[in-house]
Design a protein around this motif. Sequence first.
Motif, mmCIF file in Angstrom:
data_model
loop_
_atom_site.group_PDB
_atom_site.id
_atom_site.type_symbol
_atom_site.label_atom_id
_atom_site.label_comp_id
_atom_site.label_asym_id
_atom_site.label_seq_id
_atom_site.Cartn_x
_atom_site.Cartn_y
_atom_site.Cartn_z
ATOM 1 N N GLU A 151 54.421 57.986 37.118
ATOM 2 C CA GLU A 151 54.265 56.805 37.958
ATOM 3 C C GLU A 151 52.780 56.499 38.111
ATOM 4 O O GLU A 151 52.003 57.358 38.543
ATOM 5 C CB GLU A 151 54.891 57.012 39.335
ATOM 6 C CG GLU A 151 54.817 55.754 40.198
ATOM 7 C CD GLU A 151 55.500 55.904 41.539
ATOM 8 O OE1 GLU A 151 55.785 54.864 42.168
ATOM 9 O OE2 GLU A 151 55.743 57.053 41.959
ATOM 10 N N VAL A 152 52.407 55.288 37.758
ATOM 11 C CA VAL A 152 51.008 54.856 37.820
ATOM 12 C C VAL A 152 50.874 53.810 38.923
ATOM 13 O O VAL A 152 51.608 52.818 38.944
ATOM 14 C CB VAL A 152 50.535 54.270 36.477
ATOM 15 C CG1 VAL A 152 49.045 53.931 36.546
ATOM 16 C CG2 VAL A 152 50.824 55.238 35.335
ATOM 17 N N ILE A 153 49.946 54.047 39.840
ATOM 18 C CA ILE A 153 49.647 53.101 40.912
ATOM 19 C C ILE A 153 48.260 52.520 40.647
ATOM 20 O O ILE A 153 47.308 53.263 40.388
ATOM 21 C CB ILE A 153 49.674 53.764 42.296
ATOM 22 C CG1 ILE A 153 51.010 54.472 42.527
ATOM 23 C CG2 ILE A 153 49.392 52.746 43.392
ATOM 24 C CD1 ILE A 153 52.200 53.555 42.570
ATOM 25 N N MET A 154 48.145 51.193 40.727
ATOM 26 C CA MET A 154 46.893 50.521 40.413
ATOM 27 C C MET A 154 46.498 49.596 41.562
ATOM 28 O O MET A 154 47.243 48.671 41.898
ATOM 29 C CB MET A 154 47.057 49.711 39.121
ATOM 30 C CG MET A 154 47.370 50.555 37.895
ATOM 31 S SD MET A 154 48.315 49.652 36.628
ATOM 32 C CE MET A 154 49.968 49.643 37.351
ATOM 33 N N ASP A 155 45.336 49.854 42.154
ATOM 34 C CA ASP A 155 44.780 48.975 43.176
ATOM 35 C C ASP A 155 43.829 48.000 42.506
ATOM 36 O O ASP A 155 42.836 48.407 41.888
ATOM 37 C CB ASP A 155 44.039 49.788 44.234
ATOM 38 C CG ASP A 155 44.957 50.713 45.001
ATOM 39 O OD1 ASP A 155 46.133 50.355 45.175
ATOM 40 O OD2 ASP A 155 44.512 51.807 45.405
ATOM 41 N N VAL A 156 44.129 46.702 42.626
ATOM 42 C CA VAL A 156 43.374 45.665 41.918
ATOM 43 C C VAL A 156 42.642 44.795 42.937
ATOM 44 O O VAL A 156 43.231 44.333 43.918
ATOM 45 C CB VAL A 156 44.308 44.799 41.054
ATOM 46 C CG1 VAL A 156 43.531 43.682 40.369
ATOM 47 C CG2 VAL A 156 45.021 45.678 40.021
ATOM 48 N N LYS A 157 41.363 44.567 42.660
ATOM 49 C CA LYS A 157 40.525 43.767 43.545
ATOM 50 C C LYS A 157 40.196 42.444 42.862
ATOM 51 O O LYS A 157 39.669 42.440 41.739
ATOM 52 C CB LYS A 157 39.238 44.531 43.854
ATOM 53 C CG LYS A 157 38.728 44.384 45.271
ATOM 54 C CD LYS A 157 37.583 45.348 45.518
ATOM 55 C CE LYS A 157 37.413 45.570 47.019
ATOM 56 N NZ LYS A 157 36.291 46.492 47.298
ATOM 57 N N ASN A 158 40.517 41.349 43.528
ATOM 58 C CA ASN A 158 40.151 40.025 43.022
ATOM 59 C C ASN A 158 39.057 39.472 43.932
ATOM 60 O O ASN A 158 39.319 38.982 45.026
ATOM 61 C CB ASN A 158 41.355 39.094 43.005
ATOM 62 C CG ASN A 158 41.005 37.708 42.516
ATOM 63 O OD1 ASN A 158 39.894 37.458 42.054
ATOM 64 N ND2 ASN A 158 41.953 36.780 42.627
ATOM 65 N N GLU A 159 37.809 39.563 43.471
ATOM 66 C CA GLU A 159 36.678 39.101 44.275
ATOM 67 C C GLU A 159 36.228 37.696 43.861
ATOM 68 O O GLU A 159 35.138 37.263 44.231
ATOM 69 C CB GLU A 159 35.524 40.093 44.160
ATOM 70 C CG GLU A 159 35.889 41.473 44.700
ATOM 71 C CD GLU A 159 34.703 42.412 44.779
ATOM 72 O OE1 GLU A 159 33.952 42.344 45.775
ATOM 73 O OE2 GLU A 159 34.531 43.220 43.846
ATOM 74 N N SER A 160 37.089 37.021 43.111
ATOM 75 C CA SER A 160 36.784 35.635 42.741
ATOM 76 C C SER A 160 37.339 34.679 43.799
ATOM 77 O O SER A 160 38.051 35.098 44.708
ATOM 78 C CB SER A 160 37.396 35.307 41.378
ATOM 79 O OG SER A 160 38.803 35.220 41.466
ATOM 80 N N ALA A 161 37.029 33.425 43.651
ATOM 81 C CA ALA A 161 37.470 32.412 44.625
ATOM 82 C C ALA A 161 38.829 31.833 44.288
ATOM 83 O O ALA A 161 39.335 30.975 45.025
ATOM 84 C CB ALA A 161 36.425 31.298 44.709
ATOM 85 N N GLN A 162 39.431 32.252 43.164
ATOM 86 C CA GLN A 162 40.733 31.721 42.761
ATOM 87 C C GLN A 162 41.745 32.858 42.615
ATOM 88 O O GLN A 162 41.391 33.981 42.267
ATOM 89 C CB GLN A 162 40.628 30.977 41.406
ATOM 90 C CG GLN A 162 39.774 29.730 41.432
ATOM 91 C CD GLN A 162 38.309 30.038 41.203
ATOM 92 O OE1 GLN A 162 37.995 30.976 40.490
ATOM 93 N NE2 GLN A 162 37.433 29.248 41.809
ATOM 94 N N GLY A 163 43.010 32.518 42.865
ATOM 95 C CA GLY A 163 44.075 33.450 42.579
ATOM 96 C C GLY A 163 44.210 33.658 41.073
ATOM 97 O O GLY A 163 43.856 32.779 40.284
ATOM 98 N N LYS A 164 44.720 34.810 40.672
ATOM 99 C CA LYS A 164 44.797 35.150 39.254
ATOM 100 C C LYS A 164 46.180 35.686 38.912
ATOM 101 O O LYS A 164 46.722 36.547 39.616
ATOM 102 C CB LYS A 164 43.757 36.227 38.904
ATOM 103 C CG LYS A 164 42.302 35.814 39.113
ATOM 104 C CD LYS A 164 41.817 34.890 38.015
ATOM 105 C CE LYS A 164 40.337 34.587 38.174
ATOM 106 N NZ LYS A 164 39.832 33.713 37.113
ATOM 107 N N ASN A 165 46.744 35.157 37.824
ATOM 108 C CA ASN A 165 47.944 35.750 37.255
ATOM 109 C C ASN A 165 47.508 36.847 36.273
ATOM 110 O O ASN A 165 46.895 36.546 35.243
ATOM 111 C CB ASN A 165 48.769 34.693 36.519
ATOM 112 C CG ASN A 165 49.442 33.733 37.480
ATOM 113 O OD1 ASN A 165 50.097 34.159 38.422
ATOM 114 N ND2 ASN A 165 49.257 32.432 37.251
#
Length: 819
Positions: free
Chosen positions: A215-229
């Motif tokens: 099981e792999v858990i990934m914490d992702v940070k989006n520091e941009s001004a737009q949402g990302k797919n």
Amino acid sequence: MTHRMNNLNLKRNSINLLLGFVLFISINHNTHAQVSFGKSELINDSWCFTLNNPENAQESEFNHDNWRVLDLPHDWSIEAPLSPTLSSCTGYLPGGIAWYRKVLDLSSLHLEQKAFLYFEGVYNRSEVYVNGHLLGNRPNGYISFCYDITPFINRSRDNVIAVKVDHSREADSRWYTGSGIYRDVYLITSGKVHFDQWGVRYTTPEVSTKKASLEVIMDVKNESAQGKNLTLVNVLLDAEGKKVAHSSESLMAAAGALQQGSAMLKVKNPNLWDLDHPYLYTLQTRIESDGKILDNTETKVGIRSIRFDANTGFYLNEKNMKIKGVCIHHDAGCLGSAVPKEVWKRRLQTLKGLGCNAIRMSHNPQAPDVYNICDEIGLLVKDEAFDEWEFPKRKWLKGWNKGKPGYEGSYDFFEEWSSRDAADMVRRDRNHPSIIMWSIGNEVDYPNDPYSHAVLDHGKIKQKVYGGYLPDAPQAERLGEIAIRLSSEVRMHDASRPVTGALAGVIMSNHTEYPGALDVCGYNYTENRYDEDHQLYPKRVIYGSENGHTMSAWNDVMSRDFISGQFLWTGIDYLGESGRWPARGGNGGLLNYAGFVKPRGEFRRALWSNKPVAYVGTTKHKGKVKNLIRQAWPLWNYEQGEQVKVLGFTNSPKAKLLLNGQQVGETKYYDKETGVFFWDVPFESGQLELIALDDKGDEMTRSTIATSKRSHAIVALSDKNQIASNRGIAQIEISIVDEDGVPVIIADDEIMCKIKGPAKLLGLEAGNDQDMSNYRDSKHRVHKGKMIAYIQATGEKGELVVEFTSPWLIDAKCIINVQ
């Protein structure tokens, strides 16, 4: 080139895992800094240093031209002369306040890229500045930390990093800590969408030889001004680089958010990580968006299961075994706390060769290199956070046993930082398959140092523990409150391993909530409580978290199924906790400061190794055999007719002794109470042999020592004949032999080391605890006829010649290719 472009075009059109893998291996693999994101660049070179505290040293315009230029890792304490006026607790070496500065060119950094500084460890109370801006402070000197420097950098001109290190409370530990930026430093660059720091981790919820799940858990940070797919891709490779599992998951990452993704990988017929075959897979994890790779990281994966049982002990991959562990501190004699990975590897491999299967990181998180080596060679690890909690312990501040113990330095930052420190230890280290326990404290419950409890006034206990209950001291009930908080913090970040603590005052702690907050309980030197507490608390898992070297302590483990194992104090001699001057530190290790095996290490090999073992040593000391083990050096030089005690260590059922080919005394049988074969023998020059015999009387193995003549020649053997030009390490073992090539154990000749070529001498270490001379110059005396030289390449390629000379002795030379 055309083939690669075709792959890129196909990748833009669809998610093709195989082609994605080709792409992935062609770009950066972030494996070094352990941060789980971005591109890592080691920035250890060319720092400016002053052991001083000048005003405005944090400012960009400050002139550091007259400072010393050095490379990291760096420990300034070990460079200082030893002095009897300093504290014995930290090895008669000083602390102080110092500054480091480095100029960093970030002109190649794109506008959309971010930059971070990652420090593996700074001792201690550090402050980090970039271009005069304070990024933050980290008081704990053993914790790794990372700062986002993006808002404060200049992309068009040089940037100045300034680090203040305040170790002015120099006697703030019970052992040697070192001072300075004593571990690696990295520049991390990334895009605005990246994995969080230590944000990729795995567990193995299902493990067998037929199948396993990852099981792999990934914490992702989006520091941009737009949402990302986003698409989160995982590829698991075996040791040969073959893909064995993969996954692809979608994640909608909101602007400015930290979000979590997960994946489950199935592995058929997995190679399990164990002590004899520490098999490691490689997990490649990446973030994709619109056919582009935004971030990627690599994680070494060991598939294994662990569990503890209150009645039957410890299991690795459902195999019941005893933990044969040792405690280690983080220094390496003359190198102080700035220890290269190669040095650690030699030491840990030597310990494993003695039959050791576990390492306790006492009493703090150690350098990432140490955990990586344990993963690679197959050693279990007990990771540990603290030696003190909210109050300091007694320490000798000036010399040893002079005046009253004091409390210089303290964990005055414990209340503010301890939860975060414990969390960061777990978050950084949780991907290591070698780690089997998280320890939240060592001997924090030592009675009346500092906590006290009314139970200490009861019966016989009062006579044993510092005069009984101290009502004005911190009350022991606090132990339970803190343990509950720290245990909860650890489990929040990793519930796959048990939380433990090393209890020194079990009787007192049993009257608090401390043991109940733990999953498994370590007992320090309290084997006498094993049976009673097993009956009183039948669900409690008990093991020896710190133990003496005696045969009886090991018998207490072997005779009880419910005791999981023990951790000896210690595996390697360490600086600090010194006795009266001259004494550098604790010399109770299986190995000495130089990493050479001592007699008690050979005794432990006979107890712990699965291979046939034979060792013969001698001593003139008097006393019980069990107390002479540490004196039994492989020496056969005495006065003619002098009565000598001969000790043999072997794991065979019988042994006999030969002197010049003739049997001496009777064949003896293994003594389970002492583990020692012994004979009293009148000395006669020649050859002494211990023959290990099986039940039938057939030879299993033998050990031989011989009378040596005078010192005649130096022998120098390098562990490598080729090292990397970028700071590669050669470890050269020096020994003194007579004209017949027999080792001269009594030799103490002074050896000169001369280097010709692209390298420098890091230090000469012989392992003599009472030698208080300079360990950083080019001359040193051997101890017990041996010494080690640590040589480091300085960046250029070429032939390296290392010469060793001494008056009246034949010289030795090592030729090493630097590439």
